[in-house]
Scaffold this active site. Structure first.
Site, PDB file in Angstrom:
ATOM      1  CE1 TYR A 109      -3.555   2.579   0.611  1.00  0.00           C
ATOM      2  CE2 TYR A 109      -2.186   3.338   2.415  1.00  0.00           C
ATOM      3  CZ  TYR A 109      -3.245   3.530   1.562  1.00  0.00           C
ATOM      4  OH  TYR A 109      -3.991   4.663   1.659  1.00  0.00           O
ATOM      5  CE  LYS A 212      -8.939   1.792   2.377  1.00  0.00           C
ATOM      6  NZ  LYS A 212      -7.546   1.376   2.300  1.00  0.00           N
TER       7      LYS A 212
HETATM    8  C1  LIG Z   1      -6.265   1.893   2.752  1.00  0.00           C
HETATM    9  C2  LIG Z   1      -5.179   0.954   3.115  1.00  0.00           C
HETATM   10  C3  LIG Z   1      -4.304   1.249   4.172  1.00  0.00           C
HETATM   11  C4  LIG Z   1      -4.345   2.555   4.938  1.00  0.00           C
HETATM   12  O1  LIG Z   1      -5.507   2.677   5.687  1.00  0.00           O
HETATM   13  P1  LIG Z   1      -6.221   4.087   6.032  1.00  0.00           P
HETATM   14  O2  LIG Z   1      -7.416   3.652   6.802  1.00  0.00           O
HETATM   15  O3  LIG Z   1      -6.529   4.755   4.730  1.00  0.00           O
HETATM   16  O4  LIG Z   1      -5.248   4.894   6.824  1.00  0.00           O
HETATM   17  C5  LIG Z   1      -3.335   0.306   4.495  1.00  0.00           C
HETATM   18  N1  LIG Z   1      -3.232  -0.845   3.813  1.00  0.00           N
HETATM   19  C6  LIG Z   1      -4.042  -1.159   2.788  1.00  0.00           C
HETATM   20  C7  LIG Z   1      -3.871  -2.453   2.069  1.00  0.00           C
HETATM   21  C8  LIG Z   1      -5.050  -0.277   2.409  1.00  0.00           C
HETATM   22  O5  LIG Z   1      -5.849  -0.584   1.381  1.00  0.00           O
END
Ligand SMILES: *Cc1c(COP(=O)(O)O)cnc(C)c1O
Length: 396
Positions: A109, A212
């Protein structure tokens, strides 16, 4: 928790997401936990471990989600909620000793990579990035190297990676990391604990962007860590208290509400992603497709050994068409959609689509015509019809 520990442990994950973290079954107790907004708690005398003390140390609204997530990831300890996924990344990286070697997927990420790169530039850690799908290359990076023959102290895993959907051999790499004395953190955001449980594959810490799938409605930003090692949990909790990346009570409450439907959402979106990947793979304007559920995908066989499904992210590269470069065709495709939402992020009930290289921080090794689809829970034929009309509108 209202269920006996023994009974709770016998329940399947689909039930746990609904049943875990409920208030006690006592007359007139609420069926759902309340939101507690107080920043401080009554108390006198010495503050002990069990005391709530102050709102940065603990909040009862966090507890049900943390209990549920711990159980889902197969830990006897509750998870830890954070203000965002990246606040959780920051806390996890704090487990690395000063100057320690961190091995990280070159397609992690982007935010995790930027954080690690900046910490490395300041001399706080030494960063070795690697193609995480290449097990021998990862083992070489874990091994002692350089003038001081430093071995890795932490292995960062993400599988599938975002957005290349590379699959790491979690069991094998975790064992290799432990042999050199490194701890293993696995970002499990893409899979959710319903599809992959990194602790059971040997990882020491599991990370989620709760933003997510776990919260699942694109209306919350939160993160979480889970470990079954009490010493590691204590260090992470201390970091959360002192660095202050805590979750707001409203967000924590919304995340638990979202978690209740996780099993249904994952089931539907995974099934739809598999159908869409199959159909997209046959479209002439799709240059290449990544989806670990396709038997032709390079990660397919490995995914089957460690995942119970294939997730619901599909990435495609758009062919150049009618005088447009692949990247321009990809932008045109995204603009031509009516139902799919052109937006970043993933894992919500609504289907989202994005050309990843519109982000300046995205590694240049991600192709500029790569479009990431986060498949939601809408009707599959509506999703396909919209994709098809947008692809057809490109001409060619
Ligand atoms: C979005 C995401 C993050 C970061 O998370 P946030 O809630 O946006 O700070 C870390 N790892 C993955 C795989 C992600 O998709």
């Amino acid at each position: 928790m209202s269920l006996s520990e023994q009974y709770a442990a016998s329940l399947s994950a689909e039930t746990v997401v609904v049943a875990a973290g409920r208030p006690a079954r006592e007359r007139d107790e609420p069926v759902n936990p309340p939101i507690v907004l107080s920043s401080t708690y009554f108390g006198t005398g010495a503050l002990g471990d069990g005391d709530r003390g102050y709102g940065r140390y603990s909040n009862p609204t966090w507890d049900p989600f943390e209990e549920a997530l711990g159980q889902l990831e197969g830990s006897e300890l509750p998870g830890l909620l954070y203000a965002s996924g990246l606040a959780a990344v920051s806390s996890a990286l704090s487990l690395l000793p000063a100057g320690g070697v961190l091995v990280m997927p070159s397609h992690s990420y982007a935010g995790s990579l930027v954080m690690a790169t900046e910490l490395a530039q300041k001399g706080f850690l030494e960063l070795r990035t690697v193609d995480i799908t290449d097990t021998d290359a990862v083992k070489a990076q874990l091994a002692p190297q350089g003038p001081d023959a430093k071995a890795a102290r932490m292995l960062w895993l993400e599988s599938p990676t975002n957005p290349m959907l590379g699959i790491a051999d979690i069991r094998e790499l975790t064992a290799a990391a432990h042999r050199v004395g490194a701890i293993v953190v696995t970002d499990n955001t893409f899979s959710t604990p319903l599809v992959q449980q990194p602790l059971s594959l040997g990882s020491d810490v599991v990370l989620h962007s709760v933003t997510k799938y776990l919260a699942g409605h694109s209306d919350v930003v939160l993160g979480a860590l889970v470990t079954s090692n009490p010493d590691i949990r204590a260090a992470l909790l201390h970091h959360r208290i002192i660095h202050g990346g805590i979750a707001g009570p409203f967000e924590a409450w919304l995340a638990l509400r979202g978690l209740r439907t996780l099993a249904l959402r994952v089931e539907r979106s995974q099934a739809s992603a598999a159908v869409l990947a199959e159909r997209l793979s046959k479209h002439p304007l799709i240059d290449s497709i990544r989806f670990p559920g396709l038997p032709t995908d390079p990660g397919h066989e490995r995914a089957k050994t460690q995942m119970s499904g294939f997730g619901s992210i599909v990435c495609v590269q758009i062919a150049p068409v009618a005088g447009l470069s692949g990247a321009d065709a990809a932008d045109k495709l995204v603009r031509a959609l009516q139902l799919w939402l052109p937006a970043t992020s993933l894992g919500g009930v609504e289907s989202l689509i994005e050309r990843r290289r519109r982000h300046a921080a995205e590694p240049l090794s991600v192709p500029d015509n790569l479009v990431r689809l986060s498949v939601g829970i809408e009707n599959i034929e509506d999703l396909w019809a919209d994709l098809k009309q947008a692809l057809d509108s490109l001409g060619g």
